[in-house]
Enzyme design. Structure first.
Site, PDB file in Angstrom:
ATOM      1  N   GLN A 111       0.846  -1.203   0.000  1.00 10.80           N
ATOM      2  CA  GLN A 111       0.000   0.000   0.000  1.00 10.80           C
ATOM      3  C   GLN A 111       0.879   1.251   0.000  1.00 10.80           C
ATOM      4  OE1 GLN A 111      -2.505  -0.428   3.510  1.00 10.80           O
ATOM      5  NE2 GLN A 111      -3.872  -1.863   2.481  1.00 10.80           N
ATOM      6  N   ILE A 113       3.982   1.764  -1.054  1.00  8.61           N
ATOM      7  CA  ILE A 113       4.818   2.052  -2.224  1.00  8.61           C
ATOM      8  C   ILE A 113       4.036   2.778  -3.317  1.00  8.61           C
ATOM      9  CG2 ILE A 113       4.488  -0.092  -3.579  1.00  8.61           C
ATOM     10  CD1 ILE A 113       7.915   1.444  -2.748  1.00  8.61           C
ATOM     11  N   ARG A 114       2.692   2.798  -3.184  1.00 10.15           N
ATOM     12  CA  ARG A 114       1.883   3.532  -4.159  1.00 10.15           C
ATOM     13  C   ARG A 114       2.124   5.028  -4.066  1.00 10.15           C
ATOM     14  NH1 ARG A 114      -2.344   1.064  -6.318  1.00 10.15           N
ATOM     15  NH2 ARG A 114      -2.107   2.771  -7.778  1.00 10.15           N
ATOM     16  N   GLU A 122      14.940  -0.456  -0.629  1.00  8.16           N
ATOM     17  CA  GLU A 122      14.368  -1.562   0.152  1.00  8.16           C
ATOM     18  C   GLU A 122      15.355  -2.710   0.306  1.00  8.16           C
ATOM     19  OE1 GLU A 122      10.623  -3.005  -1.384  1.00  8.16           O
ATOM     20  OE2 GLU A 122      10.262  -4.259   0.378  1.00  8.16           O
ATOM     21  N   TYR A 123      15.188  -3.433   1.389  1.00  7.41           N
ATOM     22  CA  TYR A 123      15.919  -4.671   1.680  1.00  7.41           C
ATOM     23  C   TYR A 123      15.758  -5.631   0.496  1.00  7.41           C
ATOM     24  CZ  TYR A 123      17.297  -8.755   4.484  1.00  7.41           C
ATOM     25  OH  TYR A 123      17.932  -9.863   4.977  1.00  7.41           O
ATOM     26  N   ARG A 193      12.234 -17.163  -1.909  1.00 12.42           N
ATOM     27  CA  ARG A 193      11.392 -16.187  -1.195  1.00 12.42           C
ATOM     28  C   ARG A 193       9.964 -16.125  -1.731  1.00 12.42           C
ATOM     29  NH1 ARG A 193      13.078 -10.302  -3.765  1.00 12.42           N
ATOM     30  NH2 ARG A 193      13.106 -11.005  -5.908  1.00 12.42           N
ATOM     31  N   LEU A 210       8.201  17.519   3.154  1.00 11.86           N
ATOM     32  CA  LEU A 210       7.061  17.712   4.063  1.00 11.86           C
ATOM     33  C   LEU A 210       5.731  17.832   3.321  1.00 11.86           C
ATOM     34  CD1 LEU A 210       6.131  18.076   6.990  1.00 11.86           C
ATOM     35  CD2 LEU A 210       6.658  20.506   6.798  1.00 11.86           C
ATOM     36  N   HIS A 215       0.645  14.835   2.329  1.00 12.47           N
ATOM     37  CA  HIS A 215      -0.296  14.166   1.421  1.00 12.47           C
ATOM     38  C   HIS A 215      -0.431  12.692   1.824  1.00 12.47           C
ATOM     39  CE1 HIS A 215      -2.540  13.289  -2.193  1.00 12.47           C
ATOM     40  NE2 HIS A 215      -1.670  12.352  -2.535  1.00 12.47           N
ATOM     41  N   ARG A 220      -3.285   8.269   4.768  1.00 13.17           N
ATOM     42  CA  ARG A 220      -3.025   7.052   5.546  1.00 13.17           C
ATOM     43  C   ARG A 220      -3.268   7.194   7.042  1.00 13.17           C
ATOM     44  NH1 ARG A 220      -3.533   3.227   1.668  1.00 13.17           N
ATOM     45  NH2 ARG A 220      -2.246   3.729  -0.130  1.00 13.17           N
TER      46      ARG A 220
HETATM   47  C1  LIG Z   1      -8.184   4.236   1.508  1.00 10.02           C
HETATM   48  C2  LIG Z   1      -7.435   3.925   0.246  1.00 10.02           C
HETATM   49  C3  LIG Z   1      -7.864   2.905  -0.581  1.00 10.02           C
HETATM   50  C4  LIG Z   1      -7.160   2.609  -1.755  1.00 10.02           C
HETATM   51  N1  LIG Z   1      -7.582   1.582  -2.553  1.00 10.02           N
HETATM   52  C5  LIG Z   1      -6.886   1.257  -3.677  1.00 10.02           C
HETATM   53  C6  LIG Z   1      -7.289   0.179  -4.529  1.00 10.02           C
HETATM   54  O1  LIG Z   1      -8.274  -0.492  -4.268  1.00 10.02           O
HETATM   55  N2  LIG Z   1      -6.542  -0.089  -5.612  1.00 10.02           N
HETATM   56  C7  LIG Z   1      -5.447   0.642  -5.961  1.00 10.02           C
HETATM   57  O2  LIG Z   1      -4.824   0.357  -6.978  1.00 10.02           O
HETATM   58  N3  LIG Z   1      -5.049   1.680  -5.182  1.00 10.02           N
HETATM   59  C8  LIG Z   1      -5.726   2.004  -4.066  1.00 10.02           C
HETATM   60  N4  LIG Z   1      -5.302   3.043  -3.273  1.00 10.02           N
HETATM   61  C9  LIG Z   1      -4.112   3.785  -3.666  1.00 10.02           C
HETATM   62  C10 LIG Z   1      -4.477   5.152  -4.277  1.00 10.02           C
HETATM   63  O3  LIG Z   1      -5.220   4.999  -5.473  1.00 10.02           O
HETATM   64  C11 LIG Z   1      -3.202   5.950  -4.573  1.00 10.02           C
HETATM   65  O4  LIG Z   1      -2.414   5.239  -5.501  1.00 10.02           O
HETATM   66  C12 LIG Z   1      -2.361   6.177  -3.331  1.00 10.02           C
HETATM   67  O5  LIG Z   1      -3.168   6.646  -2.281  1.00 10.02           O
HETATM   68  C13 LIG Z   1      -1.273   7.193  -3.634  1.00 10.02           C
HETATM   69  O6  LIG Z   1      -1.893   8.427  -3.834  1.00 10.02           O
HETATM   70  P1  LIG Z   1      -1.255   9.522  -4.788  1.00 10.02           P
HETATM   71  O7  LIG Z   1      -1.135   9.005  -6.182  1.00 10.02           O
HETATM   72  O8  LIG Z   1      -2.055  10.777  -4.595  1.00 10.02           O
HETATM   73  O9  LIG Z   1       0.175   9.704  -4.088  1.00 10.02           O
HETATM   74  P2  LIG Z   1       1.621   9.942  -4.695  1.00 10.02           P
HETATM   75  O10 LIG Z   1       2.044   8.829  -5.557  1.00 10.02           O
HETATM   76  O11 LIG Z   1       2.464  10.280  -3.508  1.00 10.02           O
HETATM   77  O12 LIG Z   1       1.478  11.191  -5.572  1.00 10.02           O
HETATM   78  C14 LIG Z   1       1.230  12.483  -5.003  1.00 10.02           C
HETATM   79  C15 LIG Z   1       0.596  13.339  -6.074  1.00 10.02           C
HETATM   80  O13 LIG Z   1       1.567  13.529  -7.118  1.00 10.02           O
HETATM   81  C16 LIG Z   1       0.914  13.508  -8.370  1.00 10.02           C
HETATM   82  N5  LIG Z   1       1.466  12.393  -9.144  1.00 10.02           N
HETATM   83  C17 LIG Z   1       2.399  11.503  -8.752  1.00 10.02           C
HETATM   84  N6  LIG Z   1       2.700  10.669  -9.743  1.00 10.02           N
HETATM   85  C18 LIG Z   1       1.939  11.036 -10.796  1.00 10.02           C
HETATM   86  C19 LIG Z   1       1.788  10.553 -12.127  1.00 10.02           C
HETATM   87  N7  LIG Z   1       2.495   9.544 -12.582  1.00 10.02           N
HETATM   88  N8  LIG Z   1       0.904  11.158 -12.912  1.00 10.02           N
HETATM   89  C20 LIG Z   1       0.165  12.202 -12.477  1.00 10.02           C
HETATM   90  N9  LIG Z   1       0.260  12.713 -11.243  1.00 10.02           N
HETATM   91  C21 LIG Z   1       1.137  12.142 -10.410  1.00 10.02           C
HETATM   92  C22 LIG Z   1      -0.587  13.364  -8.090  1.00 10.02           C
HETATM   93  O14 LIG Z   1      -1.145  14.651  -7.995  1.00 10.02           O
HETATM   94  C23 LIG Z   1      -0.620  12.725  -6.749  1.00 10.02           C
HETATM   95  O15 LIG Z   1      -1.807  12.967  -6.010  1.00 10.02           O
HETATM   96  C24 LIG Z   1      -6.007   3.354  -2.115  1.00 10.02           C
HETATM   97  C25 LIG Z   1      -5.586   4.400  -1.258  1.00 10.02           C
HETATM   98  C26 LIG Z   1      -6.286   4.683  -0.106  1.00 10.02           C
HETATM   99  C27 LIG Z   1      -5.786   5.805   0.780  1.00 10.02           C
END
Ligand SMILES: Cc1cc2nc3c(=O)[nH]c(=O)nc-3n(C[C@H](O)[C@H](O)[C@H](O)COP(=O)(O)OP(=O)(O)OC[C@H]3O[C@@H](n4cnc5c(N)ncnc54)[C@H](O)[C@@H]3O)c2cc1C
Length: 295
Positions: A111, A113-114, A122-123, A193, A210, A215, A220
């Protein structure tokens, strides 16, 4: 080929005034999470702040490049940080960075790494043997599937079923012995593994600024995030709060603790009429927001 640096002069200037280490001279601040987990703050930029100030000063310093010097009273610094946070002028917050060492189960790391705006190392389970550490929830954290939220589980399940689940985890952990045995027989670590369960622990160094940390925390620390990752996010907030208390408070006031209203919700609030949407989920969310607003 080596670059010609002979005409470059580096002037090393002393700090202006007295400075202090924002981590109080400590090499590492740690918070233990769950059974084997860890959130450790290992470094901060800026590491040194002027006497009497926190690392919030770096946000103010960067912002004043755009807003001009003005007066430099501490209370005005606070006002400026809060103004920036309210108006989503985010780049000054990127001038503060944190380096963490995290130890967490793989299902949490999946979760985590998204969040793509951090730098991660990472290890490696190809180079090294994955240690024998598994996440096992406490019995009250063996949660029942929520009926209203397909992703969540809130209430603890009955004791007997929880115990059955924990026994299942014990059996899964048994796979570790096979992992070791097959590596001893010569199976490569990178292949051995792949039979390990997702509650085995991994670890990484994770660096983020920060703005992007806030964000991450807004998503989270939120009640919609899985309890286990929330525990890590809360530990991270607790670690950075004393380093940037003004920005951390502004985060709670204008981001984490704030409420976003859609155009339809604003209309419903103004008119006192029901939400102009037939979507059940949207209506349920509006009801939740009204409760929060005491309506
Ligand atoms: C409660 C919850 C449930 C979730 N459920 C799922 C799920 O079921 N399946 C799933 O796959 N994911 C799920 N996620 C993950 C979610 O979709 C996001 O991938 C994750 O929260 C990261 O968010 P982010 O992209 O805003 O963050 P970051 O990757 O930190 O990016 C921060 C911001 O930078 C910008 N950004 C970064 N990279 C790019 C890019 N390549 N293109 C355009 N803009 C970019 C965007 O504005 C983004 O908001 C879930 C997340 C939460 C919190």
């Amino acid at each position: 080929m080596t670059p010609d640096l002979s005409k470059i002069t580096i002037e090393k200037k002393p700090f202006e005034g007295e400075m202090h280490d924002v981590m109080g001279g400590s090499g590492r601040w740690e918070v233990k999470v769950h059974d084997h987990g860890l959130v450790a703050l290992t470094d901060v930029m800026p590491r040194f702040a002027p006497a009497g100030k926190t690392a919030d000063f770096a946000i103010v310093q960067a912002a004043r490049v755009s807003y001009g010097a003005g007066t430099k009273q501490v209370n005005e610094d606070r006002g400026l940080v809060r103004y920036l946070a309210r108006h989503r002028h985010t780049t000054p917050f990127e001038m503060v960075e944190f380096k963490f060492h995290h130890v967490m189960p793989i299902f949490i790391a999946r979760q985590w790494i998204r969040h793509r705006t951090a730098n991660v190392n990472e290890y490696s389970g190809r180079y090294s043997v994955v240690p024998d550490r598994f996440y096992k929830p406490s019995i009250e954290n063996v949660r029942k599937q929520s009926t209203s939220n397909r992703q969540g589980g809130e209430e603890p399940i009955d004791n007997a079923t929880a115990k059955e689940f924990l026994t299942y985890l014990d059996k899964v952990e048994e796979a570790y012995k096979e992992y070791q045995r097959l590596m001893d027989k010569g199976v490569a670590r990178e292949i051995a593994r792949i039979g390990l369960p997702v509650n085995v622990y991994t670890e990484w160094y994770w660096k983020i600024d920060l703005h992007n940390l806030f964000h991450f925390l807004s998503l989270r620390m939120d009640a919609h995030a899985q309890q286990e990752i929330r525990d890590y996010a809360n530990a991270m907030y607790a670690l950075v709060q004393p380093i940037v208390p003004v920005a951390a408070e502004a985060f709670l006031d204008y981001n984490f603790g704030s409420l976003h209203l859609s155009r339809l919700e604003v209309e419903a609030l103004k008119s006192g009429k029901p939400l102009a949407s037939e979507n059940k989920r949207e209506n349920a969310e509006w009801e939740d927001k009204k409760k929060k607003l005491g309506l």
